[in-house]
Design a protein around this motif. Structure first.
Motif, PDB file in Angstrom:
ATOM      1  N   GLU A 155      -6.058   6.286   1.233  1.00 59.96           N
ATOM      2  CA  GLU A 155      -6.620   6.403  -0.316  1.00 59.96           C
ATOM      3  C   GLU A 155      -5.808   5.383  -1.034  1.00 59.96           C
ATOM      4  O   GLU A 155      -6.483   4.494  -1.967  1.00 59.96           O
ATOM      5  N   GLU A 156      -4.387   5.295  -0.724  1.00 58.79           N
ATOM      6  CA  GLU A 156      -3.523   4.164  -1.517  1.00 58.79           C
ATOM      7  C   GLU A 156      -4.137   2.882  -1.065  1.00 58.79           C
ATOM      8  O   GLU A 156      -4.122   1.956  -1.920  1.00 58.79           O
ATOM      9  N   ILE A 209       0.769  -1.290   0.147  1.00 56.38           N
ATOM     10  CA  ILE A 209       0.051   0.019   0.170  1.00 56.38           C
ATOM     11  C   ILE A 209       0.974   1.171   0.087  1.00 56.38           C
ATOM     12  O   ILE A 209       0.378   2.386   0.395  1.00 56.38           O
ATOM     13  N   GLY A 210       2.162   1.024  -0.117  1.00 58.15           N
ATOM     14  CA  GLY A 210       2.917   2.295  -0.424  1.00 58.15           C
ATOM     15  C   GLY A 210       3.410   2.790   1.018  1.00 58.15           C
ATOM     16  O   GLY A 210       4.068   4.038   1.033  1.00 58.15           O
ATOM     17  N   TYR A 270      -5.399  -0.071  -3.917  1.00 57.47           N
ATOM     18  CA  TYR A 270      -4.765  -1.297  -4.027  1.00 57.47           C
ATOM     19  C   TYR A 270      -5.707  -2.496  -3.782  1.00 57.47           C
ATOM     20  O   TYR A 270      -5.837  -3.421  -4.402  1.00 57.47           O
ATOM     21  N   GLY A 287      -2.584   6.752   4.777  1.00 61.53           N
ATOM     22  CA  GLY A 287      -2.333   6.618   3.373  1.00 61.53           C
ATOM     23  C   GLY A 287      -3.597   5.728   2.773  1.00 61.53           C
ATOM     24  O   GLY A 287      -3.593   4.834   2.165  1.00 61.53           O
TER      25      GLY A 287
END
Length: 353
Positions: free
Chosen positions: A208-209, A115-116, A213, A206
């Motif tokens: 949104e990320e 998810i970054g 995903y 995060g």
């Protein structure tokens, strides 16, 4: 006067950076402040009404997430408090998104990287190899026996652990005593995996990320389901977790979810996740495919074709043996979707030509 008016305690503990314990204030304090600010003349009261109407409208635009509250910014533009409920029902409240995270199970490390949020991971367990960048991080021991002193020394602002490691709870309570938040997750199916990923996104700032995903993963599962279509459930499968003694994946395992999502049928009907199985029962079920897990739980398994009595299984006689990577199939993380895609292609090769 304004600050003291905001300080109305609810008793919920909030954690700040590096384990600093703060206090979670309820909304009543904010009302108290606004009441005093807008108290006084009629014009002030009229402005207050307009203010509350605008505030109510703005709150309707805030995205909701199951088990979590959204990340907001304070007046200085900095990320503000985040809150989730973990799989033990604990409220995990951080003063701001976590930036020094230690996952005590590889599945959670994979979730964070996917998810970054990999840049926030500061340590790993010995078995963690994915993503490749994680190998550069210090090891805090195994997920079975994490080194609590080392964890404390690394000064994390969040520790993530699996509910399956209940034996370690007394030792890890030392982290909570030092003000280090410990979030516990128990993903046993795809919804559980996706929920954990979303909540980790909340804790890292995060969401949104994470949601994006998770949406991609759901689309990939749907693509497999659409491709297999009416063929689903026609191929009987046995998944070997361990060769000696013979142990298979039952209905309570993530492997069962993978088999089902790929269009197969697990011959092991036991509701448990890991089940001791007899050769007699295996011969009776006579699965179409025999899957051999290879990894830490089943190191260097013997080829089923070379095992006594296994030639009586049609899957072995006809060469329908699949070797599965344990870290992809048995670890409840985002790569389980890849496992579904691989297995579906193996069970229904005619649909993937």
């Amino acid at each position: 006067m304004i600050f003291s008016c905001l300080q109305r305690k609810t008793g919920t503990v909030k954690y700040g950076l590096m384990g600093r314990r703060l206090t979670h204030w309820d909304g009543a304090g904010s009302v108290c402040f606004l009441g005093k600010f807008f108290g006084g003349g009629r014009s002030h009261r009229g402005f207050a009404i307009v203010f509350f109407v605008l505030l109510a409208c703005s709150l309707l635009l805030v995205p909701a997430s199951r088990g979590a509250s959204a990340v907001r910014e304070n007046a200085g533009g900095e990320a503000a408090a985040v809150q989730i409920t973990d799989d033990l029902g604990q409220k995990i409240v951080l003063a701001r998104p976590a930036r020094r995270i230690i996952p005590l199970y590889g599945a959670f490390a994979e979730m964070l990287f996917s998810i970054g949020a990999g840049q926030s991971v500061i340590a790993r367990t010995q078995a963690d190899k994915f993503s490749p960048d994680i190998a550069k991080l210090p090891s805090i021991g195994t997920h079975m026996r994490p080194d609590v002193e080392m964890i404390i020394g690394l000064n994390p602002d969040l520790v993530i652990m699996s509910a399956s490691r209940k034996d370690e709870f007394p030792e890890l309570s030392r982290l909570v005593a030092r003000g280090i938040p410990v979030a516990v997750f128990d993903p046993r199916n795809f919804d559980g995996i996706f929920s954990a990923m979303t909540r980790l996104g909340m804790l890292c700032g995060g969401v949104e990320e994470a949601n994006a995903y998770v949406g991609t993963l759901r689309e990939r599962l749907k693509a497999v389901r659409d491709k297999v279509g009416s063929e689903a459930g026609k191929k009987k499968v046995f998944f070997e977790i361990r060769a000696e003694p013979l142990t298979g994946a039952g209905q309570g395992s993530i492997v069962n979810e993978i088999i089902s999502a790929s269009g197969g049928e697990n011959v092991l009907g036991n509701e448990k996740g890991i089940v001791r199985y007899s050769m007699e029962s295996l011969l009776f079920e006579n699965p179409d495919y025999y899957i051999v897990q290879e990894g830490p739980m089943n190191k260097s398994p013997t080829d089923p074709r070379k095992r006594a009595h296994f030639d009586r299984l049609k899957s072995v006689r006809e060469g329908r043996i699949i070797v599965a990577d344990e870290l992809i199939y048995s670890r409840p993380g985002p790569r389980c979707v890849e496992a579904v895609e691989r297995l579906a292609a193996a069970l229904y090769p005619e649909l993937y030509r």
